[in-house]
Scaffold this motif. Structure first.
Motif, PDB file in Angstrom:
ATOM      1  N   ALA A  24       0.822  -1.204   0.000  1.00  0.00           N
ATOM      2  CA  ALA A  24       0.000   0.000   0.000  1.00  0.00           C
ATOM      3  C   ALA A  24       0.855   1.252   0.000  1.00  0.00           C
ATOM      4  O   ALA A  24       0.485   2.277  -0.568  1.00  0.00           O
ATOM      5  CB  ALA A  24      -0.904  -0.010   1.231  1.00  0.00           C
TER       6      ALA A  24
ATOM      7  N   GLU B 275       1.328   4.182  -3.172  1.00  0.00           N
ATOM      8  CA  GLU B 275       0.716   5.429  -2.735  1.00  0.00           C
ATOM      9  C   GLU B 275       1.101   6.595  -3.619  1.00  0.00           C
ATOM     10  O   GLU B 275       2.227   6.693  -4.102  1.00  0.00           O
ATOM     11  CB  GLU B 275       1.179   5.719  -1.301  1.00  0.00           C
ATOM     12  CG  GLU B 275       0.054   6.084  -0.375  1.00  0.00           C
ATOM     13  CD  GLU B 275       0.569   6.364   1.016  1.00  0.00           C
ATOM     14  OE1 GLU B 275       0.585   5.425   1.810  1.00  0.00           O
ATOM     15  OE2 GLU B 275       0.958   7.508   1.296  1.00  0.00           O
TER      16      GLU B 275
ATOM     17  N   MET C 246      -7.503  13.037   2.153  1.00  0.00           N
ATOM     18  CA  MET C 246      -7.831  11.808   1.421  1.00  0.00           C
ATOM     19  C   MET C 246      -8.113  12.057  -0.051  1.00  0.00           C
ATOM     20  O   MET C 246      -7.664  11.297  -0.908  1.00  0.00           O
ATOM     21  CB  MET C 246      -9.041  11.110   2.053  1.00  0.00           C
ATOM     22  CG  MET C 246      -8.778  10.543   3.433  1.00  0.00           C
ATOM     23  SD  MET C 246      -7.419   9.365   3.409  1.00  0.00           S
ATOM     24  CE  MET C 246      -7.003   9.267   5.138  1.00  0.00           C
TER      25      MET C 246
ATOM     26  N   LYS D 253      -4.978  12.865  -2.037  1.00  0.00           N
ATOM     27  CA  LYS D 253      -4.053  11.754  -1.872  1.00  0.00           C
ATOM     28  C   LYS D 253      -4.458  10.560  -2.728  1.00  0.00           C
ATOM     29  O   LYS D 253      -3.666  10.002  -3.477  1.00  0.00           O
ATOM     30  CB  LYS D 253      -4.025  11.352  -0.393  1.00  0.00           C
ATOM     31  CG  LYS D 253      -3.131  10.176  -0.091  1.00  0.00           C
ATOM     32  CD  LYS D 253      -1.710  10.646   0.017  1.00  0.00           C
ATOM     33  CE  LYS D 253      -0.782   9.492   0.319  1.00  0.00           C
ATOM     34  NZ  LYS D 253       0.598   9.945   0.361  1.00  0.00           N
ATOM     35  N   ILE D 254      -5.728  10.193  -2.639  1.00  0.00           N
ATOM     36  CA  ILE D 254      -6.165   9.012  -3.368  1.00  0.00           C
ATOM     37  C   ILE D 254      -6.175   9.287  -4.873  1.00  0.00           C
ATOM     38  O   ILE D 254      -5.840   8.434  -5.688  1.00  0.00           O
ATOM     39  CB  ILE D 254      -7.536   8.536  -2.856  1.00  0.00           C
ATOM     40  CG1 ILE D 254      -7.394   8.095  -1.396  1.00  0.00           C
ATOM     41  CG2 ILE D 254      -8.090   7.406  -3.708  1.00  0.00           C
ATOM     42  CD1 ILE D 254      -8.681   7.768  -0.710  1.00  0.00           C
TER      43      ILE D 254
ATOM     44  N   SER E 235     -12.848   2.733  -5.029  1.00  0.00           N
ATOM     45  CA  SER E 235     -12.122   2.911  -3.772  1.00  0.00           C
ATOM     46  C   SER E 235     -13.056   3.097  -2.578  1.00  0.00           C
ATOM     47  O   SER E 235     -13.817   4.055  -2.527  1.00  0.00           O
ATOM     48  CB  SER E 235     -11.213   4.133  -3.889  1.00  0.00           C
ATOM     49  OG  SER E 235     -10.803   4.534  -2.615  1.00  0.00           O
TER      50      SER E 235
ATOM     51  N   ALA F 166     -12.250   3.895   0.591  1.00  0.00           N
ATOM     52  CA  ALA F 166     -11.902   5.075   1.385  1.00  0.00           C
ATOM     53  C   ALA F 166     -12.426   6.332   0.716  1.00  0.00           C
ATOM     54  O   ALA F 166     -12.999   7.216   1.368  1.00  0.00           O
ATOM     55  CB  ALA F 166     -10.390   5.157   1.552  1.00  0.00           C
TER      56      ALA F 166
ATOM     57  N   THR G  27     -15.404   8.901   2.086  1.00  0.00           N
ATOM     58  CA  THR G  27     -14.992  10.285   2.310  1.00  0.00           C
ATOM     59  C   THR G  27     -15.832  11.256   1.485  1.00  0.00           C
ATOM     60  O   THR G  27     -16.299  12.280   1.995  1.00  0.00           O
ATOM     61  CB  THR G  27     -13.501  10.447   1.938  1.00  0.00           C
ATOM     62  OG1 THR G  27     -12.745   9.541   2.741  1.00  0.00           O
ATOM     63  CG2 THR G  27     -13.017  11.848   2.195  1.00  0.00           C
TER      64      THR G  27
ATOM     65  N   TYR H  29     -10.566   3.247   6.717  1.00  0.00           N
ATOM     66  CA  TYR H  29     -10.340   2.272   5.652  1.00  0.00           C
ATOM     67  C   TYR H  29      -9.010   2.534   4.954  1.00  0.00           C
ATOM     68  O   TYR H  29      -8.352   1.628   4.475  1.00  0.00           O
ATOM     69  CB  TYR H  29     -11.486   2.292   4.626  1.00  0.00           C
ATOM     70  CG  TYR H  29     -12.660   1.447   5.063  1.00  0.00           C
ATOM     71  CD1 TYR H  29     -12.489   0.079   5.305  1.00  0.00           C
ATOM     72  CD2 TYR H  29     -13.923   1.986   5.259  1.00  0.00           C
ATOM     73  CE1 TYR H  29     -13.546  -0.705   5.720  1.00  0.00           C
ATOM     74  CE2 TYR H  29     -14.978   1.208   5.677  1.00  0.00           C
ATOM     75  CZ  TYR H  29     -14.785  -0.135   5.907  1.00  0.00           C
ATOM     76  OH  TYR H  29     -15.819  -0.920   6.331  1.00  0.00           O
ATOM     77  N   TYR H  30      -8.591   3.814   4.918  1.00  0.00           N
ATOM     78  CA  TYR H  30      -7.330   4.122   4.259  1.00  0.00           C
ATOM     79  C   TYR H  30      -6.147   3.826   5.177  1.00  0.00           C
ATOM     80  O   TYR H  30      -5.128   3.283   4.744  1.00  0.00           O
ATOM     81  CB  TYR H  30      -7.317   5.611   3.847  1.00  0.00           C
ATOM     82  CG  TYR H  30      -6.130   5.967   2.986  1.00  0.00           C
ATOM     83  CD1 TYR H  30      -6.155   5.727   1.613  1.00  0.00           C
ATOM     84  CD2 TYR H  30      -4.981   6.529   3.537  1.00  0.00           C
ATOM     85  CE1 TYR H  30      -5.071   6.035   0.815  1.00  0.00           C
ATOM     86  CE2 TYR H  30      -3.881   6.835   2.741  1.00  0.00           C
ATOM     87  CZ  TYR H  30      -3.941   6.581   1.381  1.00  0.00           C
ATOM     88  OH  TYR H  30      -2.864   6.872   0.581  1.00  0.00           O
TER      89      TYR H  30
ATOM     90  N   ARG I  51      -2.299   0.363   6.307  1.00  0.00           N
ATOM     91  CA  ARG I  51      -0.917   0.848   6.365  1.00  0.00           C
ATOM     92  C   ARG I  51      -0.288   0.593   7.721  1.00  0.00           C
ATOM     93  O   ARG I  51       0.917   0.385   7.828  1.00  0.00           O
ATOM     94  CB  ARG I  51      -0.887   2.339   6.010  1.00  0.00           C
ATOM     95  CG  ARG I  51      -1.074   2.538   4.508  1.00  0.00           C
ATOM     96  CD  ARG I  51      -1.545   3.897   4.111  1.00  0.00           C
ATOM     97  NE  ARG I  51      -1.560   4.000   2.651  1.00  0.00           N
ATOM     98  CZ  ARG I  51      -2.525   3.518   1.871  1.00  0.00           C
ATOM     99  NH1 ARG I  51      -3.571   2.902   2.400  1.00  0.00           N
ATOM    100  NH2 ARG I  51      -2.451   3.632   0.558  1.00  0.00           N
TER     101      ARG I  51
ATOM    102  N   PRO J 292      -4.888  -3.526  -3.320  1.00  0.00           N
ATOM    103  CA  PRO J 292      -5.824  -3.112  -2.285  1.00  0.00           C
ATOM    104  C   PRO J 292      -7.162  -3.834  -2.416  1.00  0.00           C
ATOM    105  O   PRO J 292      -7.479  -4.389  -3.472  1.00  0.00           O
ATOM    106  CB  PRO J 292      -5.986  -1.617  -2.549  1.00  0.00           C
ATOM    107  CG  PRO J 292      -5.717  -1.459  -4.007  1.00  0.00           C
ATOM    108  CD  PRO J 292      -4.714  -2.499  -4.357  1.00  0.00           C
TER     109      PRO J 292
END
Lengths: 246, 205, 486
Positions: free
Chosen positions: A24, A28, C239, C242-243, C318, C320, C324, C377-378, C382, C476
């Motif tokens: 992950a 990213e 988020m 980022k995503i 996705s 997450a 969001t 969830y994100y 990690r 993922p």
């Protein structure tokens, strides 16, 4: 604003480290950063309009920023709109007294609560002789009482300690002329006389006691109510019933 | 905005501004109003709460009555509180000076109680209602507070406090339902709720 | 103006790998405290859901569990509020904020022991507080029911967290301070100030009369506006870009949104007391501030929408991002609704009715809680270094939560409007109004059952990922398989 630090050599990656990094993290995307789009013009205009509205609202509804002004429209910066003339109409006063004191049992509709509190609308006690009605309100009731053939068994408190003569007169006038009732208006002097007559009574009345009161109209009671076509009190000639038909 | 200090000062300033406006100034402006002695009747308004009613105020807090019952009457421009008979005038800051905590409430699952002592003045009604609300208000969704009452065997004379219950609620013969001290205190508090006196900033006529 | 903290593409694979290793070190340092906050938050979410269900059923069936003082409606309802506000929402918010802080300061988390101590104390405080409410020791001040001893524990715990945040922020790697950090920084200052000031003026040394009410609602609204909302916005601001791997649309809009929120949200409290026994100017000032809240809300909505533009298809894949963005959309809706409810003309209908309860759940659940779900969830994979074991459970969670909250808000809004319109008409007897609300309250109980089932799915997912069950996944865990997702 400072340029991004270059990764230092000691943090340099080796093949061994790669195995430790979770998938992950490897896939990213970059940490979030900012774009530089300008604020749209329409948004600026909308903000100005909102600010203008806010100023106006505070001007008109601040109550002069006083700690003892609770109605928003009372004062706008020293300008006090004159209060509307107070209602001297006995029906309006009576309605106020009624909703504040009577409506929790007899309801705003005057229909009472089935099985618990008797109705006032179309009740013979209400439309009948005011001497009995006044005695009930002054002293209260206890035990069974029959209205429209239904027996209600409950307690009504005495109001003579809580309401003044003119308030009782107003509320009696109100209930005798609301919900289709059409009996005469009651005057404060009639209540005063009754209050004096019942001065020593400290317990609520019972149904037989009420029925033993001579059926008469109190001094100052008008003989009839306005009829439905709007004729003022006293013009219509409906006589109040003398004995409650049970 | 890369400077921690700018951020901190801004965060502090906006917060302090709101604190001054919504807490400090109201406190200075109406947080210290005192009771009022009526020129007409010589009464102290609002009337001080009796000790038993004060105890009932605590029961009211513990049982969470405030989550379904408000104690504030709004003026004519905001809602029909006055027309419904929940009061004769709007309530104002001075009405609440003796209450800690306040019970203004934000929900009316049940009716407003600002003047319930005036609107429903019967001790017996209140006990019956607390014991099983539906017995006197059919269709009510108020929960019963039977745990504030005790069912006990009559020994010798029946208790003077015993509830006069009938129908569904009647205790078995030889038994009686009596209010606990908490129930009596709660009813005393409810009966003390009467905010129908006139105040200079809130006349009743 | 700014140099974004970019990491991957421009500097070649070697630098990208170094950045990934940095991130791995940061995540490893967060593992214990953040998972502790997440785990306890989820436990409180389940507890809070049970209280919510009990309270919902009691509103339609007053005889349900009525003979136990501990379970009377007036105790279960505040137990629900406090379990979800302090147990679930605050704990989840702290967990998410810690991780975001560490990531955005670009340094591994230090002083983790402070946070672990804070987490233990916080949970202790909430447990004592909720038990005290059930035992009848509540303060009966909405949002502040916890008695002095529980409130004090929470305050000490929070002081730990605030001290940690300041230390962390000082140790950040120099560079750009991203918008999420402003919000977190603000929230970490605002909440302890607020909590201590208000507790001392209402619980420890109470002021008199209706000033208590204005302070009460200043807190009640600020806890939403200056604590939950900033953390959820910080998470969303992180988020979405980022995503998607895109910059946020506009730095200027971010600034405008942040400062207008700070300026106006803190003045909103008085709108809970419209028509009540507080002076007219206070009510009007709060109305104006509530309407001005449109500025930060519209600004933030534009910023999110323009960033998302062209990438909405990713919502299908996705988890997450979907949670969001659901939250972010509901933020716009609930805030616009809130501004309208502050207007006197609408407030006289909605005040004191279920409409307000619907609004509160739209804010705290559809906006805040859904955003927290998205962040969890994100973040969790990690920290655990394991992918979510079951896409089905995530899917079930999303659909149960989203349909559940929709059903709840619609039924409470419509039921509340009917209630408000009938209350306006003094000719309608009160008990008739009560009878008319009951079908809507039944619908609300059902929505609560959907939400609770969703929470069970989420809790199960969380336990499974902690235990690292299932096969080790390559990519993922996504909603749909057909689309390749980086």
């Amino acid at each position: 604003m400072d340029p991004e630090k270059k990764p230092s050599p000691e943090r340099g990656a080796s093949e061994m480290d790669v195995a430790k990094v979770h998938g992950a993290l490897l896939r990213e995307k970059q940490e979030p950063c900012d774009g530089m789009a300008p604020i749209p013009l329409w948004l600026m205009t909308a903000i100005l309009a909102l600010a203008f509205w806010s100023g106006g609202y505070l001007f008109f509804y601040s109550g002069g920023f006083r700690g003892d002004v609770f109605n928003e429209s009372q004062i706008a910066w020293g300008y006090a709109p004159t209060a509307p003339g107070k209602a001297k109409d006995p029906l309006a006063i009576g309605k106020r007294v009624y909703v504040a004191n009577c409506a929790s049992c007899h309801q705003v509709t005057g229909l009472g609560q089935p099985g618990t509190y008797p109705p006032l609308a179309d009740s013979d006690y209400v439309n009948g002789p005011s001497s009995r009605l006044a005695a009930i309100v002054l002293n209260g009731i206890t035990g069974p009482i029959k209205v429209h053939g239904v027996v209600y068994n409950n307690n009504m408190p005495a109001w003579k300690g809580l309401l003044k003569d003119d308030q009782i007169a107003a509320v009696l006038t109100y209930i005798r002329q609301e919900w289709g009732n059409k009996a005469g208006a009651v005057a404060p002097e009639g209540i005063a006389a009754k209050r004096a007559a019942w001065a020593t009574r400290s317990t609520p009345l019972t149904e037989p006691e009420i029925l033993a009161i001579p059926p008469e109209e109190l001094p100052g009671t008008s003989s009839a109510a306005p009829s439905s076509d709007g004729t003022p009190p006293g013009k219509a000639a409906t006589a109040a019933p003398v004995t409650p038909s049970r | 905005m890369n400077r921690g200090l700018t951020l901190f000062v801004g965060i502090l300033a906006t917060f302090t501004l709101a604190w001054a406006g919504l807490v400090l100034i109201p406190y200075l402006q109406f947080g210290r109003v005192t009771d009022y002695v009526s020129e007409e009747t010589g009464q102290t308004l609002p009337p001080p709460m009796s000790g038993l009613a004060q105890r009932g105020h605590e029961v009211y807090a513990a049982e969470g009555c405030v989550y379904c019952h408000s104690q504030q009457v709004r003026g004519e421009s905001q809602g029909s509180d006055l027309a419904r008979g929940w009061g004769v005038r709007r309530t104002v800051a001075r009405d609440y000076i003796g209450e800690r905590p306040h019970f203004l409430g934000t929900m009316r699952t049940g009716p407003d109680l600002s003047n319930i002592g005036r609107r429903q003045s019967s001790v017996e009604w209140h006990h019956k209602h607390l014991y099983r609300p539906q017995s006197v208000s059919p269709g009510s969704v108020m929960p019963p507070f039977r745990f504030l009452y005790s069912l006990r065997k009559i020994v010798g004379e029946p208790s003077a406090d015993a509830l006069k219950l009938d129908g569904l609620d009647a205790p078995p013969p030889g038994w009686e339902v009596v209010p606990t001290p908490d129930a009596k205190a709660l009813v005393a508090y409810l009966l003390s709720l009467d905010r129908s006196y006139p105040l200079p900033e809130a006349p009743t006529e | 103006m700014t140099s974004p903290s970019s990491s991957s593409s421009p500097k070649g694979p070697k630098a990208a790998l170094a950045d990934a290793l940095d991130r791995a070190a940061i995540d490893a340092s967060c593992r214990l405290p953040v998972l502790l906050f997440f785990g306890s938050a989820i436990a409180w979410l389940l507890v809070g859901s049970v209280f919510a269900l009990l309270a919902a059923i009691k509103l339609t069936t007053p005889e349900f569990l009525a003979d136990h003082a501990w379970l009377t409606f007036g105790r279960v309802r505040p137990a629900h509020l406090n379990a979800v506000a302090y147990g679930w929402s605050s704990t989840a918010a702290i967990g998410v904020a810690i991780w975001l802080m560490a990531r955005l300061c670009r340094v591994p988390l230090r002083h983790a022991r402070i946070l672990v101590a804070a987490a233990v104390l916080w949970n202790l405080g909430v447990a004592i507080g909720v038990t005290a409410i059930l035992a009848g020791a509540s303060n009966a001040i909405e949002w502040l029911e916890f008695p002095t001893y529980a409130a004090f524990i929470l305050f000490v715990s929070y002081a730990f967290i605030a001290v940690w945040a300041v230390l962390m922020f000082r140790e950040r790697r120099p560079g750009h301070v991203y918008v999420s950090q402003w919000y977190i920084f603000g929230a970490f200052f605002w909440f302890p100030w607020l909590y201590s000031v208000v507790n001392s003026m209402l619980v420890f040394w109470p002021v008199q009369g209706s000033v208590q009410a204005i302070i009460n609602w200043w807190f009640g609204h600020n806890v939403l506006g200056l604590w939950f909302t900033p953390i959820a916005l910080a998470s969303t601001y992180y988020m979405i870009p980022k995503i998607l791997g895109k910059p946020i649309h506009s730095y200027y809009l971010s600034i405008l949104g942040f400062w207008s929120l700070a300026l106006f949200y803190s003045w909103n409290g008085g709108h809970h007391l419209l028509g009540g026994p507080i002076p007219a100017w206070l009510q009007s000032a709060s109305i104006v501030a509530s309407v001005m809240m449109l500025i930060p809300v519209i600004t933030t909505a534009i910023n999110f929408h323009m960033t998302m533009r062209g990438s909405f298809a990713l919502l299908r894949t996705s988890p997450a991002l979907r949670f969001t963005v659901f939250g972010a959309m509901c933020y716009t809706v609930v805030s616009a609704q809130g501004s309208s409810m502050a207007l006197r003309s609408l407030n006289k209908l909605t005040h004191f009715t279920h409409y307000t309860i619907g609004h509160a759940h739209l804010g705290m659940y559809a906006f805040f809680t859904m955003t927290m779900f998205g962040a969890m969830y994100y973040i969790t994979p990690r920290l655990v270094r394991w992918e979510w074991p079951s896409a089905f459970l995530i899917k079930a969670h999303f659909w149960l939560a989203s349909t559940g909250i929709l059903l709840m808000v619609v039924s409470l809004t419509l039921g509340g409007l009917i209630q408000g319109i009938e209350l306006e008409n003094p000719k309608v007897p009160f008990l008739t109004i009560v009878a008319h609300t009951i079908p809507w309250l039944h619908a609300r109980s059902w929505s609560g059952a959907l939400l609770t089932t969703g929470h069970l799915a989420f809790a199960l997912s969380f336990v499974l990922i902690l235990l690292r069950t299932g096969k080790q996944r390559e990519g993922p865990t996504l909603f749909t398989k057909e689309r390749s997702f980086p």
